[in-house]
Motif scaffolding. Structure first.
Motif, PDB file in Angstrom:
ATOM      1  N   TYR A   3      -2.092  37.770  88.991  1.00  0.00           N
ATOM      2  CA  TYR A   3      -2.250  38.993  88.204  1.00  0.00           C
ATOM      3  C   TYR A   3      -1.091  39.156  87.219  1.00  0.00           C
ATOM      4  O   TYR A   3      -1.305  39.483  86.053  1.00  0.00           O
ATOM      5  CB  TYR A   3      -2.347  40.219  89.114  1.00  0.00           C
ATOM      6  CG  TYR A   3      -2.341  41.521  88.345  1.00  0.00           C
ATOM      7  CD1 TYR A   3      -3.513  42.014  87.791  1.00  0.00           C
ATOM      8  CD2 TYR A   3      -1.165  42.240  88.151  1.00  0.00           C
ATOM      9  CE1 TYR A   3      -3.520  43.196  87.070  1.00  0.00           C
ATOM     10  CE2 TYR A   3      -1.160  43.415  87.437  1.00  0.00           C
ATOM     11  CZ  TYR A   3      -2.343  43.892  86.895  1.00  0.00           C
ATOM     12  OH  TYR A   3      -2.336  45.053  86.169  1.00  0.00           O
ATOM     13  N   ARG A  46      -7.274  43.071  86.950  1.00  0.00           N
ATOM     14  CA  ARG A  46      -7.487  43.102  88.408  1.00  0.00           C
ATOM     15  C   ARG A  46      -8.884  42.638  88.772  1.00  0.00           C
ATOM     16  O   ARG A  46      -9.075  41.907  89.743  1.00  0.00           O
ATOM     17  CB  ARG A  46      -7.246  44.507  88.951  1.00  0.00           C
ATOM     18  CG  ARG A  46      -5.792  44.852  89.035  1.00  0.00           C
ATOM     19  CD  ARG A  46      -5.589  46.170  89.733  1.00  0.00           C
ATOM     20  NE  ARG A  46      -4.170  46.488  89.745  1.00  0.00           N
ATOM     21  CZ  ARG A  46      -3.686  47.702  89.877  1.00  0.00           C
ATOM     22  NH1 ARG A  46      -4.500  48.728  90.026  1.00  0.00           N
ATOM     23  NH2 ARG A  46      -2.385  47.906  89.877  1.00  0.00           N
ATOM     24  N   GLU A  50      -9.375  39.486  91.211  1.00  0.00           N
ATOM     25  CA  GLU A  50      -9.833  39.785  92.569  1.00  0.00           C
ATOM     26  C   GLU A  50     -11.283  39.412  92.843  1.00  0.00           C
ATOM     27  O   GLU A  50     -11.738  39.529  93.973  1.00  0.00           O
ATOM     28  CB  GLU A  50      -9.623  41.281  92.857  1.00  0.00           C
ATOM     29  CG  GLU A  50      -8.160  41.667  92.856  1.00  0.00           C
ATOM     30  CD  GLU A  50      -7.939  43.174  92.954  1.00  0.00           C
ATOM     31  OE1 GLU A  50      -8.931  43.932  93.031  1.00  0.00           O
ATOM     32  OE2 GLU A  50      -6.763  43.583  92.934  1.00  0.00           O
TER      33      GLU A  50
END
Length: 179
Positions: A3, A46, A50
């Motif tokens: 990230y 994100r 993810e």
């Protein structure tokens, strides 16, 4: 760590995205458009890190964000172009090709950093529709804003955009095709 490496790339790509820049500058959507764009950048970074995301899914997320956060519809395929660029960078990062990432970032056209330093401590926007939901809300009573933009150099044979004045406070942006 992924990230932390990917977020600055998302910021740079968003700084180059004309549709997002125009939506913020024109005050589309709720007040505080620059902060919303910053949070959008956090959310997208994100979301990509993810989840296992493909180009079409990310393009739909970007379209939903532009529509819901900025009341803006992009009819120029720029969300898909942004999705392709972001996922290419993400794959390079995942593969550990940091030199290639750096070279590609340096090759991007210079841009004005109109998004200030993102606020990463706040919660990103949460309500952006379901990417699996194909329904769209549209009403003839609502004004639908059409903003065109692209990141980096045009890849589809288009040359820089021209602007036409279409009314007080409104600018219609179109791409011109090479002849």
């Amino acid at each position: 760590m992924l990230y932390d490496n990917f977020k600055p790339i998302v910021d740079t790509i968003f700084n180059n995205w004309t549709a997002l820049q125009l939506a913020v500058e024109q005050g589309m959507g709720a007040p505080g458009g620059e902060k919303t764009a910053q949070l959008m950048s956090v959310y997208v970074a994100r979301y990509c890190v993810e989840n296992v995301v493909d180009v079409d899914e990310l393009a739909e997320v970007l379209e939903d964000l532009m529509d819901e956060e900025f009341d803006t519809a992009c009819h120029d395929n720029s969300p898909k172009e942004i999705a392709i660029v972001l996922l290419n960078f993400l794959e390079l990062l995942k593969a550990g090709h940091y030199d290639e990432v750096r070279n590609r970032m340096e090759a991007l056209p210079p841009c004005q950093k109109w998004l200030s330093t993102p606020i990463q401590t706040e919660v990103p926007p949460q309500s952006h529709g379901n990417p699996d939901d194909d329904t769209t809300s549209s009403s003839s009573d609502e004004e639908q804003n059409d903003v065109n933009g692209a990141v980096g150099a045009p890849t589809n044979g288009a040359v820089p955009m021209e602007e036409d004045e279409v009314g007080p406070g409104w600018t219609l942006v179109r791409t011109r095709r090479k002849k």
